[in-house]
Design an enzyme around this catalytic site. Structure first.
Site, PDB file in Angstrom:
ATOM      1  N   THR A  77       4.449   6.375  -4.445  1.00  0.00           N
ATOM      2  CA  THR A  77       5.928   6.131  -4.348  1.00  0.00           C
ATOM      3  C   THR A  77       6.509   7.114  -5.611  1.00  0.00           C
ATOM      4  O   THR A  77       7.598   7.479  -5.739  1.00  0.00           O
ATOM      5  CB  THR A  77       6.160   4.689  -4.823  1.00  0.00           C
ATOM      6  OG1 THR A  77       5.485   4.026  -3.452  1.00  0.00           O
ATOM      7  CG2 THR A  77       7.756   4.467  -4.692  1.00  0.00           C
ATOM      8  N   LYS A  92       5.893  -1.118  -8.573  1.00  0.00           N
ATOM      9  CA  LYS A  92       5.934   0.508  -8.522  1.00  0.00           C
ATOM     10  C   LYS A  92       7.154   0.892  -8.110  1.00  0.00           C
ATOM     11  O   LYS A  92       7.480   2.189  -8.343  1.00  0.00           O
ATOM     12  CB  LYS A  92       4.655   0.739  -7.078  1.00  0.00           C
ATOM     13  CG  LYS A  92       5.139  -0.100  -5.854  1.00  0.00           C
ATOM     14  CD  LYS A  92       5.911   1.138  -4.966  1.00  0.00           C
ATOM     15  CE  LYS A  92       6.348   0.278  -3.626  1.00  0.00           C
ATOM     16  NZ  LYS A  92       6.975   1.344  -2.871  1.00  0.00           N
ATOM     17  N   ASN A 110      13.087   5.517  -4.263  1.00  0.00           N
ATOM     18  CA  ASN A 110      13.325   5.229  -5.500  1.00  0.00           C
ATOM     19  C   ASN A 110      13.082   6.258  -6.552  1.00  0.00           C
ATOM     20  O   ASN A 110      13.711   6.345  -7.470  1.00  0.00           O
ATOM     21  CB  ASN A 110      12.167   4.001  -5.982  1.00  0.00           C
ATOM     22  CG  ASN A 110      12.334   2.708  -5.312  1.00  0.00           C
ATOM     23  OD1 ASN A 110      13.409   1.989  -5.843  1.00  0.00           O
ATOM     24  ND2 ASN A 110      11.841   2.496  -4.159  1.00  0.00           N
ATOM     25  N   VAL A 126      18.299   1.262   0.876  1.00  0.00           N
ATOM     26  CA  VAL A 126      18.141   0.572  -0.276  1.00  0.00           C
ATOM     27  C   VAL A 126      16.945   1.173  -1.371  1.00  0.00           C
ATOM     28  O   VAL A 126      15.786   1.362  -0.733  1.00  0.00           O
ATOM     29  CB  VAL A 126      17.847  -0.900   0.079  1.00  0.00           C
ATOM     30  CG1 VAL A 126      17.670  -1.610  -1.498  1.00  0.00           C
ATOM     31  CG2 VAL A 126      18.939  -1.293   0.592  1.00  0.00           C
ATOM     32  N   GLY A 175       0.814  -1.171  -0.054  1.00  0.00           N
ATOM     33  CA  GLY A 175       0.019  -0.104   0.018  1.00  0.00           C
ATOM     34  C   GLY A 175       0.932   1.401   0.089  1.00  0.00           C
ATOM     35  O   GLY A 175       1.848   1.161   0.079  1.00  0.00           O
TER      36      GLY A 175
END
Length: 336
Positions: free
Chosen positions: A250, A193, A258, A282, A138
């Site tokens: 995201t 994602k 990311n 990470v 989520g």
């Protein structure tokens, strides 16, 4: 299947935040941290300044660097390590896991080499039925939730009773968990994602705006859904929190590792420089674009954005070049 005693294995930003969620929901939580200094800070000062600066952790949350201590008597075990390190860590922990504990995976990715989803990796190592593993997905940016900003999540498990047990254990005033039985769709949404967020970051680094972001998010969702269809996922999952919800958060937030990693690449940073700037955290999409691309090739699923991010991250292709190639692809119907 009431859950009161929980072990959280991993003390990064999301692991610490999920531990806080559980403690704020009235559960007794013991975290495992790889480094003793982080465990001591959580235990003695109720902070984790390396990952969640300026956030105070609940008094009923403690920590240790000894996994046996963390796991002793746990009714649920939350696995909160990066996806590509899950197997190696589980191999070290498997003999310590309480026999009847519910296993909960926070990791979002597809394992390199095996191309397995995280619940499958857990099953491989522990022997637990993959249908008994609860998967959390989520729009869950850790720093926002740690500050008690309202958020929701999906707890996916083929065994609905296990999902409900973790739902009851994690529901509090700022965190609303829903249940789902589509583990495949929820795991693929969470893994893919990260790759699409990389592409949005690259686009931002190249100076592109909202139209480009919306295009990448929408077409990224389309290729994720194609992969899901090939693996038997429920199409509705990708319209929910584990699909479009996680994707939007995201891809659009500066708190997304990311997204920020991709932005540095788009501005011309090397992979090494972008990793160094992450401060040890990470960006899962860098590995996931490799494994997801391999999975798509195996299943003959068209995933052009994922392929583009693989070429940028692992073949050194210029981001501007792959952007032009994406725009120049064969014209077609939107849903073909």
């Amino acid at each position: 299947m009431a859950v009161q005693r929980v072990a959280v294995l991993g003390a990064g930003s999301w692991g610490t935040t999920f531990a806080k969620i559980l403690a704020d929901a009235g559960r007794d939580v013991t975290m495992w941290a790889r480094r003793e200094e982080i465990a001591a800070e959580i235990r003695d000062l109720h902070t984790n300044s390396s990952y969640l600066p300026d956030v105070r952790l609940p008094d009923r949350l403690t920590a240790t660097a000894d996994p046996a201590v963390a796991l002793d008597g746990a009714e649920a075990v939350v696995l909160a390590v990066p996806s590509q390190r899950l197997r190696e860590n589980l191999l070290a922990w498997k003999d310590l896991l309480p026999e009847d504990a519910i296993l909960v995976s926070l990791a979002k990715g597809v394992e390199l080499g095996t191309l397995k989803r995280m619940s499958e990796v857990v099953s491989d190592v522990t022997g637990v039925d993959p249908g008994d593993v609860v998967v959390v997905s989520g729009p869950n940016l850790a720093k926002e939730i740690a500050r008690k900003q309202p958020a929701a999540a999906v707890l996916a498990c083929a065994d609905h009773d296990r999902a409900v047990a973790i739902q009851e254990a994690s529901f509090n005033a700022y965190f609303r968990p829903y249940t789902n039985t589509d583990v495949v769709g929820c795991e693929l949404g969470g893994a893919c994602k990260n790759v699409i967020a990389l592409s949005c970051g690259v686009a931002a680094g190249l100076g592109f705006g909202a139209n480009t972001m919306a295009t990448l998010i929408t077409r990224g969702l389309a290729e994720t859904a194609r992969l899901g269809a090939a693996l038997g996922a429920d199409p509705l999952t990708f319209a929910g929190l584990a699909g479009v919800g996680d994707l939007v958060a995201t891809c659009s937030s500066p708190l997304s590792r990311n997204r920020t990693f991709g932005e540095r690449i788009g501005r011309g940073d090397s992979l090494e420089a972008a990793r160094a700037a992450q401060g040890g955290q990470v960006a899962e999409g860098v590995s996931s674009c490799h494994s997801i691309r391999e999975l798509a090739l195996r299943l003959d699923v068209d995933m052009p954005i994922t392929d583009a991010m693989y070429r940028v991250c692992h073949e050194g292709v210029d981001p501007g070049t792959v952007g032009a190639e994406l725009l120049g692809r064969r014209q077609k119907h939107e849903w073909s």
